[in-house]
Motif scaffolding. Structure first.
Motif, PDB file in Angstrom:
ATOM      1  N   THR A 193      12.129  34.382  -4.693  1.00 60.41           N
ATOM      2  CA  THR A 193      12.615  35.543  -4.892  1.00 60.41           C
ATOM      3  C   THR A 193      12.451  36.225  -6.411  1.00 60.41           C
ATOM      4  OG1 THR A 193      14.397  34.379  -5.354  1.00 60.41           O
ATOM      5  CG2 THR A 193      14.567  35.246  -3.265  1.00 60.41           C
ATOM      6  N   ARG A 194      12.073  35.218  -7.270  1.00 60.27           N
ATOM      7  CA  ARG A 194      12.052  35.923  -8.656  1.00 60.27           C
ATOM      8  C   ARG A 194      10.519  36.563  -8.767  1.00 60.27           C
ATOM      9  NH1 ARG A 194      12.128  32.040 -13.839  1.00 60.27           N
ATOM     10  NH2 ARG A 194      14.530  32.033 -13.611  1.00 60.27           N
ATOM     11  N   ALA A 249      10.295  33.499   8.650  1.00 59.81           N
ATOM     12  CA  ALA A 249      11.420  34.672   8.954  1.00 59.81           C
ATOM     13  C   ALA A 249      12.120  34.808   7.659  1.00 59.81           C
ATOM     14  CB  ALA A 249      12.355  34.052  10.025  1.00 59.81           C
ATOM     15  N   LEU A 250      12.139  33.759   6.928  1.00 64.15           N
ATOM     16  CA  LEU A 250      12.795  33.948   5.627  1.00 64.15           C
ATOM     17  C   LEU A 250      11.858  34.827   4.455  1.00 64.15           C
ATOM     18  CD1 LEU A 250      15.365  32.815   3.965  1.00 64.15           C
ATOM     19  CD2 LEU A 250      14.095  31.077   3.144  1.00 64.15           C
ATOM     20  N   ILE A 251      10.544  34.690   4.641  1.00 60.66           N
ATOM     21  CA  ILE A 251       9.788  35.231   3.945  1.00 60.66           C
ATOM     22  C   ILE A 251       9.553  36.869   4.218  1.00 60.66           C
ATOM     23  CG2 ILE A 251       7.342  35.710   3.342  1.00 60.66           C
ATOM     24  CD1 ILE A 251       6.862  32.723   3.740  1.00 60.66           C
ATOM     25  N   LEU A 252       9.650  37.089   5.543  1.00 58.49           N
ATOM     26  CA  LEU A 252       9.762  38.555   6.060  1.00 58.49           C
ATOM     27  C   LEU A 252      11.137  39.053   5.593  1.00 58.49           C
ATOM     28  CD1 LEU A 252       8.320  38.022   9.484  1.00 58.49           C
ATOM     29  CD2 LEU A 252       7.136  38.938   7.632  1.00 58.49           C
ATOM     30  N   LEU A 253      12.165  38.486   5.440  1.00 59.10           N
ATOM     31  CA  LEU A 253      13.381  38.831   5.317  1.00 59.10           C
ATOM     32  C   LEU A 253      13.349  39.249   3.817  1.00 59.10           C
ATOM     33  CD1 LEU A 253      16.366  39.363   5.701  1.00 59.10           C
ATOM     34  CD2 LEU A 253      16.941  37.103   5.002  1.00 59.10           C
ATOM     35  N   ALA A 254      12.885  38.225   2.994  1.00 62.59           N
ATOM     36  CA  ALA A 254      12.630  38.855   1.551  1.00 62.59           C
ATOM     37  C   ALA A 254      12.012  39.831   1.043  1.00 62.59           C
ATOM     38  CB  ALA A 254      12.354  37.293   0.765  1.00 62.59           C
ATOM     39  N   ASP A 281      18.234  42.208  -7.293  1.00 60.70           N
ATOM     40  CA  ASP A 281      17.734  41.023  -7.312  1.00 60.70           C
ATOM     41  C   ASP A 281      18.889  39.949  -7.208  1.00 60.70           C
ATOM     42  OD1 ASP A 281      15.930  38.590  -8.078  1.00 60.70           O
ATOM     43  OD2 ASP A 281      17.097  38.380  -9.881  1.00 60.70           O
ATOM     44  N   ILE A 282      19.992  40.263  -7.516  1.00 60.61           N
ATOM     45  CA  ILE A 282      21.286  39.429  -7.574  1.00 60.61           C
ATOM     46  C   ILE A 282      21.806  39.415  -6.197  1.00 60.61           C
ATOM     47  CG2 ILE A 282      23.686  39.126  -8.174  1.00 60.61           C
ATOM     48  CD1 ILE A 282      22.895  40.087 -11.004  1.00 60.61           C
ATOM     49  N   LEU A 283      21.762  40.760  -5.477  1.00 61.05           N
ATOM     50  CA  LEU A 283      22.172  41.027  -3.925  1.00 61.05           C
ATOM     51  C   LEU A 283      21.308  40.199  -3.119  1.00 61.05           C
ATOM     52  CD1 LEU A 283      23.997  42.136  -2.060  1.00 61.05           C
ATOM     53  CD2 LEU A 283      22.699  44.231  -2.091  1.00 61.05           C
ATOM     54  N   ALA A 284      19.989  40.489  -3.349  1.00 60.46           N
ATOM     55  CA  ALA A 284      18.844  40.182  -2.549  1.00 60.46           C
ATOM     56  C   ALA A 284      18.769  38.565  -2.545  1.00 60.46           C
ATOM     57  CB  ALA A 284      17.616  40.443  -2.872  1.00 60.46           C
ATOM     58  N   ARG A 285      18.933  38.091  -3.749  1.00 64.28           N
ATOM     59  CA  ARG A 285      18.822  36.403  -3.885  1.00 64.28           C
ATOM     60  C   ARG A 285      19.933  35.856  -3.134  1.00 64.28           C
ATOM     61  NH1 ARG A 285      17.321  34.168  -9.660  1.00 64.28           N
ATOM     62  NH2 ARG A 285      15.702  35.605  -9.175  1.00 64.28           N
TER      63      ARG A 285
END
Length: 372
Positions: A282-283, A340-345, A322-326
């Motif tokens: 995410t960073r 699926a986690l990668i696609l969501l990010a 970034d805070i919300l998405a993280r």
């Protein structure tokens, strides 16, 4: 290549150059702030300038990773704004280059920056943290060895296995060392103090053991009094020579060679690696998100006061987003598969600015003052 050439010359190379300049300035500011603290610690350990430079170098990856996203935001914003105001984007549009190609090039630069961030946070920064800790421990060990082996202008005190050694400076230049005083507080039921006028420390043997050789020494010993009255019975005797063996483990704690969690390189096969991967990824996604937010800020700025507040607002959106998405990604670690986690990010970080740019389309290419 005919299409990519002008975009690379007008936007690609200037963005990278501006980014490197911004990162260099940020690194210099943070290293200057850390310099005083490191210098004080190094002086306490009798380190040289090269040691301070190495310790500063170990701080570079962490600062680089923290500054990369904001640096990308600033670099893309100013480079694209300059090209837009000079009419270079209009020229590119007239030659058949659509707005989507500009966005694609900027996105590719951001994704490359994200990959660099991923490598830095996952591999380089942990190595630097580990190397910095080991280097500081080695400096401490070298300082203690130097204090033991070399005479200094001041009294030197060292405690080894409960025995205190105090070395006085030489009285004149003809003497290499002064006297050595030794105090053993627990010599059986007694105490003992020793004074030697001629002493030296041997080099380490194959087992790492050293010896303090004492010659022409005088010793005093006595029994601790049971009351607060002064000692009345003190024994004194002279000895031709004596020695005291010790290892470096007796005078300093060896550095831990096992790595802490923050010092371990990223291992995707580790059983508990998913939360850490999510945090680092995410960073890293902040970097392409910052590049796209810079384009969105340019489009949204207009020709009025928005030009002055667009960049600060984009920075705020970057941090808040970034805070919300993280938090969303971190909360979905246990519920989604890695893919699926990668696609969501990707959807959370890159989707909103891409959707906004797709809505405005060719507005990106037109200078703000020429809109009708």
């Amino acid at each position: 290549m005919r299409v990519l050439g002008p975009i690379t010359r007008i936007l690609g190379i200037p963005i990278v150059a501006r980014l490197m300049l911004i990162l260099a300035v940020v690194e210099a500011i943070f290293l200057a702030e850390s310099f005083t603290t490191l210098l004080e610690e190094a002086l306490r350990q009798d380190a040289v300038a090269a040691d301070v430079a190495i310790l500063l170098l170990f701080k570079v990856p962490e600062i680089f990773d923290l500054a990369l996203a904001v640096g990308m935001l600033i670099a893309v914003y100013f480079v694209v704004t300059d090209a837009r105001n000079r009419g270079e984007l209009v020229i590119l549009a007239s030659s058949g280059i659509r707005w989507s190609r500009i966005v694609s090039v900027v996105l590719v630069i951001g994704l490359i920056g994200g990959a660099v961030s991923l490598a830095t946070a996952g591999f380089i920064s942990p190595l630097a943290r580990y190397a910095s800790r080991i280097k500081m421990a080695e400096l401490q060990t070298q300082h203690i060895v130097s204090r033991i082996e070399h005479a200094g202008p001041l009294n030197t005190q060292q405690t080894i296995r409960g025995v205190t050694f105090i070395a006085t400076p030489p009285k004149d230049g003809a003497q290499r060392r002064g006297q050595l005083f030794v105090f053993q507080p627990n010599y059986g039921p007694m105490w003992r103090t020793i004074q030697s006028r001629n002493w030296h420390v041997t080099d380490a043997d194959d087992g790492g053991q050293r010896k303090i050789i004492l010659e022409a020494l005088s010793a005093y010993e006595g029994v601790y009094p049971k009351t607060e009255k002064a000692l009345r019975h003190v024994s004194r005797f002279s000895v031709a020579d004596g020695d005291f063996a010790f290892g470096m483990s007796d005078v300093t704690t060896p550095p831990r060679r096992d790595r802490s969690k923050a010092e371990r390189m990223l291992d995707i096969n580790a059983p508990d690696a998913t939360p850490r991967i999510a945090k680092i990824a995410t960073r890293a996604l902040m970097v392409p998100m910052a590049a796209l937010l810079a384009l969105a800020a340019i489009v949204a700025a207009g020709s009025g006061i928005g030009r002055y507040i667009a960049l600060p607002l984009a920075a705020l959106v970057l941090m808040a987003g970034d805070i919300l998405a993280r938090s969303v990604v971190a909360g979905s670690v246990e519920s989604f598969s890695p893919l699926a986690l990668i696609l969501l990010a990707l959807a959370i970080y890159l989707g909103p600015p891409l959707a906004y740019l797709a809505r405005k389309r060719e507005v990106l290419m037109i200078p703000a003052g020429r809109r009708s």
